[in-house]
Write a protein that holds these residues in place. Structure first.
Motif, short mmCIF file in Angstrom:
data_model
loop_
_atom_site.label_atom_id
_atom_site.label_comp_id
_atom_site.label_asym_id
_atom_site.label_seq_id
_atom_site.Cartn_x
_atom_site.Cartn_y
_atom_site.Cartn_z
N CYS A 494 -75.24 -30.67 65.95
CA CYS A 494 -76.61 -30.42 65.43
C CYS A 494 -76.66 -30.76 64.03
N SER A 495 -77.56 -30.74 63.17
CA SER A 495 -77.72 -30.87 61.86
C SER A 495 -77.59 -29.62 61.00
N LEU A 496 -77.29 -29.71 59.73
CA LEU A 496 -77.26 -28.46 58.91
C LEU A 496 -78.44 -27.78 59.04
N SER A 497 -79.67 -28.14 58.98
CA SER A 497 -80.76 -27.39 58.98
C SER A 497 -81.01 -26.71 60.02
N GLU A 498 -80.57 -27.22 61.35
CA GLU A 498 -80.62 -26.55 62.54
C GLU A 498 -79.85 -25.34 62.69
N VAL A 499 -78.62 -25.48 62.13
CA VAL A 499 -77.55 -24.32 62.03
C VAL A 499 -78.30 -23.16 61.35
#
Length: 519
Positions: A494-499
């Motif tokens: 996933c992306s950093l923002s999703e984490v």
């Protein structure tokens, strides 16, 4: 003892009074006794050793030599395959084995000392017939110096200062050392009176009632052998029939490794030093290293039992004491039988290693401190353990880390990544946390990827929020590896923002790809 030699061979009278002619210097030697194997190694002649018994286990490298049977059950056929030009044997082989060997034309020496002086003579004989006379003399001088240090102090004691000592040689039968044995010799040199000699010579079998009547002031149990290495000590500490003897009443019951008092090799002097320390601690307050045992800090892998290395499996199986959290013990549960467990929990994790150290300090033995993953990747408490077991011989045994597993899942070279561990964080007011967060930013600025070991106080979403707040791109690629090697393993890309918006298991490894570096 007579030794005559020429440039090509030598003539030797062995310790059974037999005269042996060696026409040439031996190049292929077989040892049929663990004590003689130790001597050969101690003088650096192990390159000549082409066969040993299955009981020749010290030094550990001796296990790699070809086996020629057991101590008393020698495989004549296997010896024939090796074709030795010298065979070292003990008294036990005189009647049945040696006649067979000599009938086949093999030179055989009988060497079996029961005293320090006899040990030194044995070393000189082996040195002579292997061309290692100088090494033999160096070893003799070293052992003489150490033994002399002990006996000089003991020699100043009055006779009445010799406490009565009982050595438990075999816990099933209460067999002990009588007169004319290594154990009796060592107890006397160490300043004790061996009550076993009152029951006869060699290895008598006294009853528990007879031992009780002798009222030993010190009981020493031989440990370190069989399926339950600490059983003799447990028996000595708990046998109801001996509950009232002085040794039990005063807490003077100890363990000592069997090899130190039963094998007539160089470690006889280790045994003497250990016994002197146990019998007269007022004269020898500092325990020798052989008496303290050894401590291993061992990595048990990322979680699944299949990732525990064979070396760690062997250490756990043979350990006397295991230390660790439940999570550390889980991968090796199938190997735990009679080891004493010191289980760490949140309420006692600092005290438990100290308790294990105290146990090992008193009775010796091998301690294995278990660490999930590799103790060198996430060295939680490793320095504290080293301090707790100060004075012990110590070795760190690496394991497969979840860092390596996560790098493999991400197809990422560790050379191109920085490893940051938040597992665990010390209670230092956030100082370590702030330092590690800054390290993440520095690594990214250097063009490195990040492999982050999470912890209960720094979960993946915490890390993501921090990096986003410092301007790291929201669409940076991230791989979250949860419960690696466990049945519920889960890999999320996933992306950093999703984490930052999700919750993951605390047993996670977070791989953050540097968008400016190829992978």
């Amino acid at each position: 003892m007579k030794l005559d030699s020429n440039q090509t061979g030598c003539q030797i009278t062995d310790q059974a009074g037999r005269r042996i002619n060696l026409k040439t210097m031996p190049k292929r030697i077989i040892s049929l006794a663990p004590s003689l194997t130790e001597i050969v190694y101690a003088m650096g002649a192990d390159n000549l050793l082409c066969g040993v018994t299955e009981y020749c286990d010290y030094p550990p490298e001796a296990r790699n030599k070809p086996w020629v049977g057991g101590y008393s059950t020698v495989d004549i056929g296997q010896i024939g395959k090796i074709q030795p030009d010298l065979i070292l044997t003990g008294q036990i082989h005189l009647k049945a084995v040696i006649p067979q060997l000599e009938a086949l034309g093999y030179p055989v020496l009988v060497l079996e000392p029961s005293t320090i002086e006899g040990l030194l003579a044995t070393i000189r004989i082996i040195g002579k017939c292997t061309g290692r006379q100088e090494a033999a003399e160096d070893l003799v001088r070293s052992l003489q110096r150490r033994a002399g240090f002990v006996t000089a102090k003991i020699g100043l004691l009055p006779t009445e200062s010799r406490p009565k000592v009982y050595i438990l040689h075999e816990c099933e039968t209460w067999k002990t050392f009588g007169s004319e044995t290594i154990g009796d010799t060592l107890v006397h040199l160490a300043g004790g009176y061996n009550i076993g000699r009152d029951f006869g010579s060699y290895y008598p079998y006294p009853t528990k009632e007879a031992i009780k009547l002798k009222n030993p002031e010190i009981i020493i149990a031989e440990t370190g052998y069989g399926d339950n290495p600490q059983e003799p000590l447990s028996v000595a500490l708990n046998e109801p029939a001996l509950a009232q003897v002085t040794a039990r009443q005063t807490g003077q019951v100890f363990g000592i490794h069997s090899d130190l008092v039963s094998r007539a090799g160089p470690r006889m002097v280790d045994g003497l030093e250990c016994l002197a320390c146990l019998i007269h601690p007022e004269l020898f307050p500092q325990k020798p290293s052989a008496c303290r045992g050894k401590v291993y800090i061992a990595g048990v892998g990322p979680g699944s039992a299949e990732w525990v290395s064979p070396q760690v499996q062997n250490l756990v199986a043979k350990a006397d004491i295991l230390v660790g959290w439940e999570q550390d013990l889980k991968p090796v549960r199938s190997l735990i039988k009679n080891q004493k467990i010191f289980l760490q929990e949140a309420c006692n994790y600092l005290e438990i290693p100290k308790q294990a150290a105290a146990e090992a300090q008193k009775n010796g033995g091998t301690v294995v401190v278990l660490k999930t993953g590799d103790p060198l990747v996430a060295p939680a408490g490793i320095h504290g353990i080293a301090n707790t077991f100060g004075g012990f011989e110590m070795e760190v045994v690496p394991g497969i880390s979840s860092v390596q597993m996560a790098a493999a899942k991400a197809c990422l070279s560790l050379y191109d990544a920085a490893v940051i561990t938040y597992h665990p964080l010390p209670h230092d007011g956030g100082k370590d946390l702030r330092k590690k967060r800054k390290r993440m930013l520095s690594a990214l600025s250097w063009g490195l990827h990040l492999i982050v070991l999470t912890g209960v106080r720094q979960m993946p979403d915490d890390t993501a929020l921090y990096l986003l707040g410092k301007g790291i791109a929201a669409d940076s690629s991230v791989l979250i590896c949860e419960n690696l090697t466990y049945p519920n393993e889960k890999i999320t890309a996933c992306s950093l923002s999703e984490v930052a918006q999700r919750k993951f298991d605390w047993l996670s490894v977070m791989v953050i790809f540097n968008r400016y570096t190829s992978h």
